[in-house]
Design a protein around this motif. Structure first.
Motif, PDB file in Angstrom:
ATOM      1  N   HIS A  53       7.136  -9.727  16.190  1.00 31.39           N
ATOM      2  CA  HIS A  53       6.632  -9.123  14.960  1.00 31.39           C
ATOM      3  C   HIS A  53       5.445  -8.229  15.305  1.00 31.39           C
ATOM      4  CE1 HIS A  53       9.074 -12.220  13.248  1.00 31.39           C
ATOM      5  NE2 HIS A  53       8.663 -11.991  12.022  1.00 31.39           N
ATOM      6  N   TYR A  54       5.384  -7.052  14.667  1.00 30.91           N
ATOM      7  CA  TYR A  54       4.288  -6.118  14.874  1.00 30.91           C
ATOM      8  C   TYR A  54       3.626  -5.820  13.540  1.00 30.91           C
ATOM      9  CZ  TYR A  54       6.470  -5.300  19.375  1.00 30.91           C
ATOM     10  OH  TYR A  54       6.991  -5.469  20.622  1.00 30.91           O
ATOM     11  N   LEU A  55       2.305  -5.606  13.577  1.00 33.67           N
ATOM     12  CA  LEU A  55       1.560  -5.188  12.398  1.00 33.67           C
ATOM     13  C   LEU A  55       1.250  -3.709  12.551  1.00 33.67           C
ATOM     14  CD1 LEU A  55       0.043  -5.894   9.773  1.00 33.67           C
ATOM     15  CD2 LEU A  55      -1.969  -6.297  11.195  1.00 33.67           C
ATOM     16  N   PHE A  56       1.691  -2.903  11.589  1.00 32.70           N
ATOM     17  CA  PHE A  56       1.389  -1.478  11.548  1.00 32.70           C
ATOM     18  C   PHE A  56       0.471  -1.260  10.365  1.00 32.70           C
ATOM     19  CE2 PHE A  56       2.456   2.770   9.801  1.00 32.70           C
ATOM     20  CZ  PHE A  56       1.876   3.516  10.817  1.00 32.70           C
ATOM     21  N   SER A  57      -0.697  -0.692  10.614  1.00 27.85           N
ATOM     22  CA  SER A  57      -1.680  -0.441   9.573  1.00 27.85           C
ATOM     23  C   SER A  57      -2.008   1.046   9.551  1.00 27.85           C
ATOM     24  CB  SER A  57      -2.940  -1.264   9.859  1.00 27.85           C
ATOM     25  OG  SER A  57      -3.939  -0.990   8.911  1.00 27.85           O
ATOM     26  N   TRP A  58      -2.194   1.617   8.356  1.00 25.60           N
ATOM     27  CA  TRP A  58      -2.524   3.032   8.262  1.00 25.60           C
ATOM     28  C   TRP A  58      -3.506   3.277   7.128  1.00 25.60           C
ATOM     29  CZ3 TRP A  58       1.761   0.910   6.113  1.00 25.60           C
ATOM     30  CH2 TRP A  58       1.995   1.172   4.779  1.00 25.60           C
ATOM     31  N   ASP A  59      -4.207   4.396   7.256  1.00 20.25           N
ATOM     32  CA  ASP A  59      -5.111   4.879   6.215  1.00 20.25           C
ATOM     33  C   ASP A  59      -5.072   6.393   6.277  1.00 20.25           C
ATOM     34  OD1 ASP A  59      -6.959   5.130   4.220  1.00 20.25           O
ATOM     35  OD2 ASP A  59      -8.663   4.411   5.382  1.00 20.25           O
ATOM     36  N   GLY A  60      -4.430   7.006   5.313  1.00 19.72           N
ATOM     37  CA  GLY A  60      -4.252   8.458   5.323  1.00 19.72           C
ATOM     38  C   GLY A  60      -3.356   8.867   6.477  1.00 19.72           C
TER      39      GLY A  60
ATOM     40  N   GLY B  52       0.805  -1.214   0.000  1.00 19.47           N
ATOM     41  CA  GLY B  52       0.000   0.000   0.000  1.00 19.47           C
ATOM     42  C   GLY B  52       0.835   1.259   0.000  1.00 19.47           C
ATOM     43  N   SER B  53       0.133   2.402  -0.139  1.00 24.89           N
ATOM     44  CA  SER B  53       0.805   3.695  -0.097  1.00 24.89           C
ATOM     45  C   SER B  53      -0.010   4.665   0.757  1.00 24.89           C
ATOM     46  CB  SER B  53       1.019   4.243  -1.511  1.00 24.89           C
ATOM     47  OG  SER B  53      -0.213   4.333  -2.190  1.00 24.89           O
ATOM     48  N   ILE B  54      -1.180   5.102   0.279  1.00 19.61           N
ATOM     49  CA  ILE B  54      -2.025   5.990   1.085  1.00 19.61           C
ATOM     50  C   ILE B  54      -2.654   5.215   2.228  1.00 19.61           C
ATOM     51  CG2 ILE B  54      -4.089   7.435   1.066  1.00 19.61           C
ATOM     52  CD1 ILE B  54      -3.355   8.164  -1.823  1.00 19.61           C
TER      53      ILE B  54
END
Length: 64
Positions: free
Chosen positions: A35-42, A19-21
């Motif tokens: 292990h860590y999950l980093f999630s983003w949206d905007g 992903g990007s944005i």
């Protein structure tokens, strides 16, 4: 800091990214193997430990 080679002694390593944005990354703590999950949206995002099917944190040693 700027314009210098990247420090190889960084504690965290990104092993997966999509992903990007909006998207996600899997980040590994080199000292603990967690292990860590980093999630983003905007501009919003969050981080959580990545869990296996039993609900335990994913932990890998340096040689795995």
């Amino acid at each position: 800091m700027f314009g210098k080679d990247k420090d190889t002694n960084e504690r965290f390593n990104v092993i997966y990214k999509e992903g990007s944005i909006s998207g996600c990354k899997v980040i590994v703590d080199k000292e603990t193997g967690v292990h860590y999950l980093f999630s983003w949206d905007g501009y919003a995002g969050g981080v959580t430990p990545l869990l296996n099917k039993d609900g335990n944190p994913v932990i890998k040693s340096n040689n795995e």
